[in-house]
Scaffold this motif. Structure first.
Motif, short mmCIF file in Angstrom:
data_model
loop_
_atom_site.label_atom_id
_atom_site.label_comp_id
_atom_site.label_asym_id
_atom_site.label_seq_id
_atom_site.Cartn_x
_atom_site.Cartn_y
_atom_site.Cartn_z
N ARG A 229 99.80 -19.74 31.42
CA ARG A 229 98.93 -20.62 32.02
C ARG A 229 99.30 -21.97 32.39
O ARG A 229 99.06 -22.43 33.27
N PHE A 230 99.92 -22.55 31.45
CA PHE A 230 100.49 -23.81 31.40
C PHE A 230 102.28 -24.00 31.41
O PHE A 230 102.54 -25.21 31.23
N GLY B 89 92.15 -21.59 33.01
CA GLY B 89 92.25 -22.47 31.81
C GLY B 89 92.13 -24.00 31.83
O GLY B 89 92.51 -24.48 32.98
N GLU B 107 95.25 -30.65 32.09
CA GLU B 107 95.74 -29.74 32.80
C GLU B 107 94.75 -28.69 33.38
O GLU B 107 94.19 -28.37 32.56
N SER B 109 94.35 -24.92 35.38
CA SER B 109 95.17 -23.76 35.94
C SER B 109 94.27 -22.65 36.35
O SER B 109 93.26 -22.42 35.50
N ARG B 134 97.96 -24.76 39.66
CA ARG B 134 98.01 -25.86 38.70
C ARG B 134 97.86 -27.06 38.95
O ARG B 134 98.48 -27.58 40.04
N TYR B 150 100.99 -27.13 40.90
CA TYR B 150 101.56 -26.72 42.12
C TYR B 150 100.49 -25.63 42.81
O TYR B 150 99.70 -25.24 41.96
#
Lengths: 297, 377
Positions: A229-230, B89, B107, B109, B134, B150
């Motif tokens: 996910r990251f 997420g 972040e 995503s 993301r 990106y």
């Protein structure tokens, strides 16, 4: 206006008909290929199984003889022991050969069943669009031919875990029944309830195994998803990777029609049905016994 | 009379057969997770796409994350299926240890991946379009390395054919567009924009495990050609294009039911040649993952990576997005199954990335705790 429409419809029909025919031929080719592979695997299994039976029968015979003469005939015992040892080795080899042949037979059987499912679906589709007549009869004959083959293969492969309940036994209390007859009928129902209950063991085992696997696989997949996910474990080294594709289902002979989650749900529903049937049978048996007691007074 | 009988049989057959292929929309494998982590970064690594500079070589971060994922089965028939995987997420950091100011990166995503599978004459076609995005706000300077955000779109088309039970060959093409959507204040990110097309072919062998189980062993060998185009890199009006040849294999030993473990080992070697001399290199990568059951309610997952890269010509400057040459990482998590669909995990990880020509590196140690719920619908 109508003639261009008619022309277009004719052109479309002319285009679609060969496509359907080609699809049927392709599917038939797949079925015939797997049919050949299956036949070879089945005969190979039978031959290995036959060879094993011969060795096994001799091994059992010599062991029985050894058991009988061990204390009374030391000379014969000394002769028998190396013979049994040699046969044991042959039997071990034959066992593993049978196991491998059985696996090949089952694998090819699964693949053939899967191919047959697809082909029979296709034939059904074609029958829906074919008017009653010779062409329809040909399709129906083809359908019946391969349906029979499907049944034959399924029967050769033996009973898998069946998710069908047997019909409820037709046992009724008649006005003319004596208490003894009623108790006999109750016993029949209780016996059926016992059989039904025994079948629960297999279902529960499969549910447990599937659920455990599903939970574990999901746990690993969730963890991987959190990493992805990251991009947590992607260092800046460039060189984008090519992951191999997942193993395709038809190389394992597994169908696409059912996910493991669906299979699990089907099993759980079936388990509930079995439990309800068992309780129903026991309830009916209890009523018969009460009635027998009432009539006996 | 005969015709009527035939019709009746046909109608019965149609009813029976069509019942087996009923399509049904289903939601499966849904999971929600929340986690907290503590991370320690140190090193003197430089990245072209991180223009902020801070003199510290040690930074501490705390992070909280949440996410959801699942699969929507839109079509499941004997000869075709269509599934849609979704994932989303969010992660929020607090940092400490920077000289200039402490950053608070956030972040976001999300990804959508659909998988269409269809059987054709003994083979299977699988088409997998994916879109992914993301986003990262307040990206911190090194050594707290967080990959840039990106948007990407990819299509993966794979045709495989079982040539005998347990043996399949495949041909595959993957095309991908990756756009780093650089903000005006950070134009260097555009250097990472990439277009890739990768045809590959290979063979997969499958061996069933003990009968009555789903255990199995698979071995895959593959070879791929990779064409990369970096439209914002290169000089004299010629964008950088790379031609890569890759060969590799993957081995999976699934003995979950018989012995309680699954092991996957994969490795590949890449020969990358480019229109830009400075990014010609040979690289290798080995990956290992394992899941081991520890008793009835506990599972250990381990993932390890080792990557190495050697440039053909002497390296004098960093390549955007490929600043590191060697990297290694190990991540592990112990998961405890608490109840029906509820899990807790305690994990730890280490990652190190470094350059050959300058010796710069960054390193991260992390510990984490997470809770995951798999609701059943």
């Amino acid at each position: 206006m109508r003639s261009p429409l008619l022309l277009a419809a004719t052109a479309l029909a002319a285009t679609v008909a060969p496509l359907r025919l080609a699809a049927q031929e392709n599917a038939l080719e797949v079925v015939e290929n797997w049919n050949q592979v299956y036949d070879a695997a089945y005969h190979n299994y039978q031959s290995k199984e036959g060879a094993f039976r011969i060795v096994d029968a001799e091994w059992v015979r010599l062991n029985d003889e050894l058991e009988q003469i061990r204390r009374t005939n030391p000379r014969r015992t000394r002769l028998l022991l190396p013979e049994i040892q040699q046969l044991s080795e042959q039997r071990t080899v034959a066992t593993s050969e049978v196991r491998a042949a059985r696996r090949q037979w089952h694998d090819s059987g699964d693949a053939l069943i899967s191919a047959l499912d697809g082909y029979l679906d296709l034939l059904n589709l074609q029958m829906q669009g074919t008017p009653i007549g010779d062409a329809f009869n040909d399709l129906l004959a083809e359908f019946n031919r391969w349906s029979q083959r499907l049944e034959e293969v399924e029967s050769q492969l033996g009973p898998r875990l069946s998710l069908e309940l047997r019909p409820m036994p037709d046992v009724r209390a008649l006005d003319t029944d004596t208490p003894v007859q009623l108790r006999n009928k109750a016993r029949l129902l209780e016996e059926e309830a016992r059989r039904v209950n025994n079948s629960l063991v297999d279902v529960e085992e499969e549910i447990d195994a599937l659920r455990r696997r599903q939970e574990r696989e999901r746990s690993s997949a969730d963890l991987q998803a959190r990493y992805d996910r990251f991009d947590d474990i992607v260092p800046p080294v460039g060189d984008p990777e090519v992951d191999p594709p997942e193993v395709v289902p038809d190389s394992t002979g597994t169908g696409l029609a059912q996910t493991p989650a669906q299979r699990l749900e089907r099993l759980e529903t079936f388990r509930d049905e079995v439990e309800a049937r068992r309780d129903q049978l026991l309830e009916q048996a209890r009523e018969f016994r009460d009635e027998a007691e009432r009539r006996g007074r | 009379m005969k015709r009527l009988s035939l019709t009746a049989i046909a109608v019965l057959a149609l009813v029976l057969r069509s019942g087996t292929a009923a399509a049904q929309v289903r939601l499966d494998d849904v999971s929600f997770n929340m986690g907290v982590a503590s991370q320690l970064y140190h090193g003197d690594f430089s990245a072209v796409t991180v223009p902020q500079i801070d003199s510290t070589e040690r930074a501490l971060a705390g992070a909280g994350d949440m996410g959801a994922r699942g699969t929507l089965t839109l079509l499941a028939q004997a000869r075709q299926s269509l599934r849609l995987d979704f994932d989303a997420g969010m992660r929020q950091f607090v940092t400490n240890g920077f000289q200039l100011r402490n950053y608070a990166p956030r972040e976001l995503s999300g990804s959508l991946r659909s998988t269409y599978t269809r059987r054709y004459r003994g083979g299977t076609l699988r088409v997998v379009p994916t879109v992914e995005s993301r986003y990262i706000a307040d990206r911190p300077p090194m050594p707290l390395y967080l990959p840039p955000g990106y948007n990407s779109a990819a299509v993966d088309a794979n045709y495989s054919r079982a040539v005998s039970p347990g043996l399949a060959v495949f041909g595959r093409v993957v095309g991908e567009l990756k756009d780093y959507a650089a903000p005006r204040v950070l134009p260097a990110l555009d250097l990472l924009d990439r277009r890739t097309i990768t045809p590959s072919t290979g063979v997969t062998l499958l061996f069933r495990g003990p009968s009555e189980t789903l255990d199995r062993t698979t071995v895959t060998f593959f070879a791929a050609y990779q064409y990369h185009s970096y439209p914002k890199q290169g000089g004299l009006g010629l964008p950088r294009t790379d031609d890569g040849l890759q060969a590799g294999s993957e081995f999976t030993l699934d003995r979950r039911e018989a012995h309680g473990f699954v092991l996957t080992l994969s490795g590949n070697a890449t020969r990358n040649r480019s229109s830009s001399r400075r990014v010609e290199y040979n690289a290798g990568r080995i990956r290992a993952t394992a899941a081991v059951e520890l008793g009835d309610d506990t599972q250990l997952d381990i993932a390890g990576l080792w990557a190495v890269k050697r440039y053909i010509h002497p390296q004098e400057a960093l390549v955007p997005g490929e600043e590191a040459d060697n990297a290694a990482s190990v991540n592990a998590e112990i998961t405890r199954f608490l109840g029906d669909g509820v899990r807790a995990g305690i994990g730890g990880g280490w990652i190190r990335a470094e350059t050959n020509f300058s010796g710069d590196y960054y390193e991260r140690f992390s510990v984490s705790f997470s809770l995951t719920v798999n609701p059943r619908f």
